[in-house]
Structure formats: structure tokens, C-alpha cells
Design an enzyme around this catalytic site. Sequence first.
Site, PDB file in Angstrom:
ATOM      1  N   LEU A  45       0.818  -1.212   0.000  1.00  0.00           N
ATOM      2  CA  LEU A  45       0.000   0.000   0.000  1.00  0.00           C
ATOM      3  C   LEU A  45       0.847   1.254   0.000  1.00  0.00           C
ATOM      4  O   LEU A  45       0.522   2.236  -0.675  1.00  0.00           O
ATOM      5  CB  LEU A  45      -0.961  -0.030   1.186  1.00  0.00           C
ATOM      6  CG  LEU A  45      -2.201  -0.849   0.864  1.00  0.00           C
ATOM      7  CD1 LEU A  45      -3.044  -1.086   2.092  1.00  0.00           C
ATOM      8  CD2 LEU A  45      -3.036  -0.166  -0.219  1.00  0.00           C
ATOM      9  N   ARG A 339      -3.175  -3.740  21.672  1.00  0.00           N
ATOM     10  CA  ARG A 339      -2.665  -5.100  21.474  1.00  0.00           C
ATOM     11  C   ARG A 339      -1.617  -5.513  22.493  1.00  0.00           C
ATOM     12  O   ARG A 339      -1.602  -6.654  22.952  1.00  0.00           O
ATOM     13  CB  ARG A 339      -2.064  -5.200  20.079  1.00  0.00           C
ATOM     14  CG  ARG A 339      -3.130  -5.094  19.034  1.00  0.00           C
ATOM     15  CD  ARG A 339      -2.562  -4.985  17.650  1.00  0.00           C
ATOM     16  NE  ARG A 339      -3.671  -4.914  16.712  1.00  0.00           N
ATOM     17  CZ  ARG A 339      -3.529  -4.725  15.417  1.00  0.00           C
ATOM     18  NH1 ARG A 339      -2.338  -4.587  14.893  1.00  0.00           N
ATOM     19  NH2 ARG A 339      -4.587  -4.678  14.638  1.00  0.00           N
TER      20      ARG A 339
HETATM   21  C1  LIG Z   1      -2.526 -10.693   8.695  1.00  0.00           C
HETATM   22  C2  LIG Z   1      -2.371  -9.200   8.766  1.00  0.00           C
HETATM   23  C3  LIG Z   1      -3.478  -8.385   8.900  1.00  0.00           C
HETATM   24  C4  LIG Z   1      -3.338  -7.020   8.981  1.00  0.00           C
HETATM   25  N1  LIG Z   1      -4.467  -6.248   9.107  1.00  0.00           N
HETATM   26  C5  LIG Z   1      -4.333  -4.911   9.172  1.00  0.00           C
HETATM   27  C6  LIG Z   1      -5.484  -4.078   9.263  1.00  0.00           C
HETATM   28  O1  LIG Z   1      -6.611  -4.558   9.280  1.00  0.00           O
HETATM   29  N2  LIG Z   1      -5.309  -2.758   9.327  1.00  0.00           N
HETATM   30  C7  LIG Z   1      -4.066  -2.179   9.307  1.00  0.00           C
HETATM   31  O2  LIG Z   1      -3.975  -0.965   9.372  1.00  0.00           O
HETATM   32  N3  LIG Z   1      -2.964  -2.942   9.189  1.00  0.00           N
HETATM   33  C8  LIG Z   1      -3.059  -4.288   9.119  1.00  0.00           C
HETATM   34  N4  LIG Z   1      -1.933  -5.055   9.007  1.00  0.00           N
HETATM   35  C9  LIG Z   1      -0.624  -4.409   8.809  1.00  0.00           C
HETATM   36  C10 LIG Z   1      -0.488  -3.933   7.366  1.00  0.00           C
HETATM   37  O3  LIG Z   1      -1.035  -4.895   6.501  1.00  0.00           O
HETATM   38  C11 LIG Z   1       0.961  -3.711   6.954  1.00  0.00           C
HETATM   39  O4  LIG Z   1       1.632  -2.991   7.929  1.00  0.00           O
HETATM   40  C12 LIG Z   1       1.008  -2.920   5.654  1.00  0.00           C
HETATM   41  O5  LIG Z   1       0.229  -3.542   4.669  1.00  0.00           O
HETATM   42  C13 LIG Z   1       2.442  -2.783   5.165  1.00  0.00           C
HETATM   43  O6  LIG Z   1       2.405  -2.147   3.906  1.00  0.00           O
HETATM   44  P1  LIG Z   1       3.743  -1.731   3.175  1.00  0.00           P
HETATM   45  O7  LIG Z   1       3.351  -1.146   1.879  1.00  0.00           O
HETATM   46  O8  LIG Z   1       4.577  -0.900   4.086  1.00  0.00           O
HETATM   47  O9  LIG Z   1       4.551  -3.091   2.972  1.00  0.00           O
HETATM   48  P2  LIG Z   1       4.135  -4.482   2.261  1.00  0.00           P
HETATM   49  O10 LIG Z   1       2.697  -4.583   1.973  1.00  0.00           O
HETATM   50  O11 LIG Z   1       4.786  -5.536   3.084  1.00  0.00           O
HETATM   51  O12 LIG Z   1       4.843  -4.410   0.859  1.00  0.00           O
HETATM   52  C14 LIG Z   1       6.219  -4.558   0.720  1.00  0.00           C
HETATM   53  C15 LIG Z   1       6.552  -4.448  -0.754  1.00  0.00           C
HETATM   54  O13 LIG Z   1       7.961  -4.408  -0.890  1.00  0.00           O
HETATM   55  C16 LIG Z   1       8.376  -5.342  -1.867  1.00  0.00           C
HETATM   56  N5  LIG Z   1       9.731  -5.754  -1.500  1.00  0.00           N
HETATM   57  C17 LIG Z   1      10.188  -6.188  -0.313  1.00  0.00           C
HETATM   58  N6  LIG Z   1      11.517  -6.369  -0.363  1.00  0.00           N
HETATM   59  C18 LIG Z   1      11.897  -6.045  -1.623  1.00  0.00           C
HETATM   60  C19 LIG Z   1      13.141  -6.010  -2.292  1.00  0.00           C
HETATM   61  N7  LIG Z   1      14.285  -6.310  -1.686  1.00  0.00           N
HETATM   62  N8  LIG Z   1      13.154  -5.656  -3.607  1.00  0.00           N
HETATM   63  C20 LIG Z   1      12.011  -5.314  -4.257  1.00  0.00           C
HETATM   64  N9  LIG Z   1      10.810  -5.294  -3.647  1.00  0.00           N
HETATM   65  C21 LIG Z   1      10.762  -5.659  -2.351  1.00  0.00           C
HETATM   66  C22 LIG Z   1       7.354  -6.444  -1.834  1.00  0.00           C
HETATM   67  O14 LIG Z   1       7.347  -7.105  -3.067  1.00  0.00           O
HETATM   68  C23 LIG Z   1       6.075  -5.619  -1.597  1.00  0.00           C
HETATM   69  O15 LIG Z   1       5.630  -5.134  -2.837  1.00  0.00           O
HETATM   70  C24 LIG Z   1      -2.059  -6.440   8.938  1.00  0.00           C
HETATM   71  C25 LIG Z   1      -0.929  -7.242   8.814  1.00  0.00           C
HETATM   72  C26 LIG Z   1      -1.083  -8.617   8.738  1.00  0.00           C
HETATM   73  C27 LIG Z   1       0.138  -9.465   8.663  1.00  0.00           C
END
Ligand SMILES: Cc1cc2nc3c(=O)[nH]c(=O)nc-3n(C[C@H](O)[C@H](O)[C@H](O)COP(=O)(O)OP(=O)(O)OC[C@H]3O[C@@H](n4cnc5c(N)ncnc54)[C@H](O)[C@@H]3O)c2cc1C
Length: 659
Positions: A45, A339
Site C-alpha cells: 500500500l 494489542r
Molecule cells: C494478517 C495481517 C493483517 C493485517 N491487518 C491490518 C489491518 O486490518 N489494518 C491495518 O492498518 N494494518 C493491518 N496489518 C498491517 C499492514 O497490513 C501492513 O503494515 C502494511 O500492509 C504494510 O504495507 P507496506 O506497503 O509498508 O509493505 P508491504 O505490503 O509488506 O509491501 C512490501 C513491498 O515491498 C516489496 N519488496 C520487499 N523487499 C523487496 C526487495 N528487496 N526488492 C524489491 N521489492 C521488495 C514487496 O514485493 C512488496 O511489494 C495487517 C498485517 C497482517 C500481517
Amino acid sequence: MAKVIDSKIPAGPVPEKWKEYKAHQRLVNPKNKLKLDVIVVGTGLAGASAAASLGEMGFNVYNFCIQDSPRRAHSIAAQGGINAAKCYQNDGDSVYRLFYDTVKGGDYRAREANVYRLAEVSNNIIDQCVAQGVPFAREYGGMLANRSFGGAQVSRTFYAKGQTGQQLLLGAYSSLSCQVQAKKVKLYTRYEMEDVVIVDGRARGIIAKNLVTGKLERFSANAVVIATGGYGNTYFLSTNAMGCNCSAAVQCYRKGAYFANPSYVQIHPTCIPVHGDKQSKLTLMSESLRNDGRIWVPKKIEDAKALQAGTKQGWEIPEEERDYYLERRYPAFGNLVPRDVASRAAKERCDKGFGVNNTGLAVFLDFSESINRLGLDVIMQRYGNLFEMYEEITDVFPGDVANEINGVKYYKPMMIYPAIHYTMGGIWVDYELQTSIPGLFAIGECNFSDHGANRLGASALMQGLADGYFVLPYTIQNYLADQSIWGKISTDRKEFDEAEKKVDAEMDRLLNIKGKRSVDSIHKELGHIMWEYVGMGRTAEGLKTGLKKMHDLEKEFDTNLFVPGTKEGLNVELDKAIHLRDFFTMGQLVAFDALSRNESCGGHFREEYQTEEGEAKRDDENYFYVGCWEYKGKGNEPELIKEPLEYEAIKVQTRNYKN
Ligand SMILES: Cc1cc2nc3c(=O)[nH]c(=O)nc-3n(C[C@H](O)[C@H](O)[C@H](O)COP(=O)(O)OP(=O)(O)OC[C@H]3O[C@@H](n4cnc5c(N)ncnc54)[C@H](O)[C@@H]3O)c2cc1C
């Protein structure tokens, strides 16, 4: 004496300051934007929203992810919802209240100004997502519906059944796709960043591996944005997707980016308990279930023993024999305490012998009262997919009637136990989301963010999308404003040569160890060490033991690892080995930070520092700072740098969820 840094926070959390940042945007000549390249690593996201926004603003964006589509980023796992201070329920919510709840929920260890900004933009996120067509749940009359999450006494969580993350990501992905079509974003799926390239002290590009061909490739840009998620999988068993890793963040840390508050790890109270040693994944049961589910263990130890032996079932224990311990201990917030508080309370009951399954490490989450009050249909509308998911995994359907005592129906309860879920720590960023390396930005879960020592439910999506849609696109321009003078940065420079050679040599090293142990067997052992010594309850002695064990296991990794195959073509084991190498760095960093912080706060619980009632005992006099760590080479202790916290709008006090 530790070094002290400052976050370049403007004077106060006031809207005028925010306008100032918007004004900066105009400093950038639109024509120049067309010449500026930005690398965004990650399509969760945070990454997808940032890449789409930057593309729309005119920059040339190169967007990377390890999955075969941005739609498969870990963010799709998010179930329960996303917070915003819309006050649609007319229950007294406001930007200030969301700001206050978040700071309090984080046990007063977040940067106040950042949290205010987050609360301010929260409402814009909902508008943005609705405009994209995200199908949020609605009331009968058409208004967007809300539910409650922990640490708040208002209903401010917007949701799409139990699939909020997936729906939000589809929205962000549609915006991203528009920019791909407009040729402002180029997507690199199944590419993994292997190192960040620093030229004259600034981040100027990355080395990435094509995961299908195994080939290393060079990419240059005027700025690099990391949006690569958290480091929960250091613990092996967690609710995170299997592919989640912290390698990109650790690469930045090794190149000089500070890593902040690594010991702040979130242990989520409502996960399906561990059921054996062959497991590689844990499943979350969304916190939203605590709106209608009640958490309990038996009052009598004999009942608990019978449950553990399998001679009694939860539904055979009548109401008056149940201990709804959260409602008992925290009458004001009940089952909706944050939590960290709920997890510790579950551990306390299980440690005292009141666990309800064969391992003694589980408590009940029971829907009998709400199903009797509202009917199964209503409960299924709210949590249908979560009930089905629970049934699929455990073969128990929580909507099945199991018993009737004195005319009261008892349904089969879920069993839950705390598990590693989210990491509040991350790469240190200033108010503009820039790391300690100029030109390198970090957003979403991979930065140390706005959650202090404990994140409130439904605030991760809020923060990731705030960073991606509303903060980074403005603040990055303050950096980029004078960068057009540089033009394209050549990838033939010696810095790119050196970085690529190092990555290549490291892959050779791992492949040539030719030992006897698989990556997973060592990772599992690391996870046991982390959970045992750096987990829910930490002590100075335990942390030192954990560090020693990690050090020994890292030696085993370096001398006895077996990685099959070659570096040409697809080699999943090699990729996992690289991740594990970095989990070792991360695990030790978590332990160092935990050892240096002689207090308990939020998710960091040092058993030596607790109140008589078992609550976390902070030490504001000595630890009211962000703990940032600077890498000092493999095997050396990192150096602690402190960013003092400054609170102007909120009075720092002891958290109280009792009244
Ligand atoms: C089961 C579960 C339920 C959850 N429910 C909620 C909720 O209801 N509400 C809420 O607010 N939060 C919730 N969370 C937390 C939330 O989902 C995450 O904190 C959030 O989605 C993280 O988003 P992000 O974009 O930072 O990272 P991520 O969604 O982890 O995306 C990481 C991205 O980086 C890429 N990537 C990683 N390493 C590399 C690399 N070396 N090279 C290239 N690409 C790479 C991956 O491919 C991916 O595209 C939940 C988490 C879990 C585990």
C-alpha cells in the site's frame, strides 16, 4: 555518550506548517519534473500509492516488487480496516482525538508532530479511496460504516469485510496502472533490490536481481524510496506473508541509514495458536473480532486442567465460571484494550496455568453473547470470511451451537494466542520521510513511523497510505527541487560497479559454503531464539543469552549452510539465504536495542521493569528518545544515536485503560 540527532521537525503540529510544505511543491518547475527519476522499491500500500502519486505528478518512476504482480504484496493480508477521524458515528471523534489515541497507544514514544500530521490526512485517505472505487462497508442508508479497534472509545475504523487491505490495494493498483499506461511508471515485477548505491553521499540508485533470470541489473535515479515492509519474519513464525523480509532495509542500514527503535515489535493477541513444530506460518484472526467476541479463560484451575487434557470443552463451562479477564482488569476498554496490553494479559493467564488447549498456550474468543443478541446472520455479515478461514484451519466453525445451559445457547469459541505481527521500528526518517542518507526515503511499515512503542489496530494502512498519497509526494520535492541540475546518473560509475560486484560475490559465498543445513532449518532455530529471549517478556540476562546464541548460529549459517542450484535462473533457496543473512543482522539489532532500553514501553516489555499489577513501567527521565542505531560492521556492536522526543500538545503520562 551517545550522539544526538534532530528530526528537523517544524515548531509545532499546526496546520500552517503543513501548508508550508504544500507551497514548496510550487518551487519545482513542472518541466524539470519530467526529467527527474525516482525509484520506488515496493508495491504494497505504501509503495503503490507513492509510485502512482509520483507518476501522476510528472516524475519518471521505476517501481519494483518481488511478487509477480503488485496486487500480491503483503498488504493484501490486512483484514480489519483503516482508521480515519471522520466522526461519521457522531461519537465525539476528531483529528485531535485520533492524534491523542495514537500517541497514547504508542506509550508516548512516537514523534508527536508526525502523528498529528497522520491524523490530519487520515480523512483525505478515505475520500481518495472511495473515489478510486474501494468498496467500503456501508450502513443501510448509504453512509460508510465503522467499527471499533483497540485503544479507542470511538468507532473510526473503515472496512471492507475482512479484506480491507486487498480492496485498498486494488484501488492503489488501479491508479498505478493508469500511470503505467501513461508511461510515467515502469513496473519491474519479480525484481529484488540487492543493494542501494550511494554516490557522493547521496542515494543514486539500486542493484536489483531479476528473480527469473538471476541476472543483476543496475538502476539509477535522482532519489530512492524504500517501501519494503517490516521485519516480523525475523521470528520465523509470524502472521506476515512468507515472502516478507527485511533485506532492503538492512542493506540501507549497512550503507549508513540509521535504524530506529528496532525493539518495538508488535505481538498481536488474536492469532491461531501454534500447533506443532512443522509450521511455517501463523494466521491472524482480525482485531475487529474483538468488537463482538469476548476473551476468556476458566475461573477455576481444575477447569483449565480439564480443557488442557481434552476431557472438557469450552462450551461446557457456564457463564459464571468464566473469567473475562480483560473486562475484569480494564473495565473502560474491556476487550478493546491495545494489542500490547491484551497480549500480555493472555500470557499472564497462560503462565498461571489457565491456558485452554493441550499446550496451555491459548485463550478463548467467544461469540456466544453477540450471536444470541444479534443473530448469526449479522455476525456473519461482519466477520463471515474470518469465521470461514478459522474453520478451514481448525475445523471448528465459531457459529455452531454446541451447548445450552439454563436456556442460554453456547457457541463453539475460537482459540487464540499472541504472535508476532508488526514491527513499529524501522529505518529512521526525519519529518520529510528522508533517511539519514540524503536522497533515500523510507515509507510504510519499513520506516520507524508514527506508532511509537505500540501500533493501534487499523493504523498501519492509514500510515502507509498517508505516506504514499499525501506526505512523500510533497516532501520528496523539497529534496528533488534542486536535483534536476544533475541530469541522468550513469550506471557505469565505479559506485555501481563496486556495489554489483559485492552482491555477486556474496551470492557466490553463500552458494559455496556447501554445508549440510537448509535455510529453513537455521531460520526456524533463529526464530526460536528470538521468541524465547527477545519475545514477549525480555530480561537483561535473557537478551545477552539470546545475542550469544544468535552469534553462534550465525557462525553455523556461515559455515554449514547448503544452498542448492546456481545463481543463474530462478533460485528461491538462494533468495531465502540472502534474507536469512539479513534476519541475523536484524535479530541482533532488536536484541541490542531491547538491552539498551532499561524500561518497559508498549511492545517492549522488560520483565525487570513492571508495576505491581504487571503493567509496563516506563522511564521517561532516561528513555524519552528515539533510539537510532548506526551500523559498525559485521560482528561489531552498532552505535546508539538518540533523537530526543519533544511533546508540546500532549501531556506525557502513564497509560490508563482501566477508567
Ligand atoms: C494478517 C495481517 C493483517 C493485517 N491487518 C491490518 C489491518 O486490518 N489494518 C491495518 O492498518 N494494518 C493491518 N496489518 C498491517 C499492514 O497490513 C501492513 O503494515 C502494511 O500492509 C504494510 O504495507 P507496506 O506497503 O509498508 O509493505 P508491504 O505490503 O509488506 O509491501 C512490501 C513491498 O515491498 C516489496 N519488496 C520487499 N523487499 C523487496 C526487495 N528487496 N526488492 C524489491 N521489492 C521488495 C514487496 O514485493 C512488496 O511489494 C495487517 C498485517 C497482517 C500481517
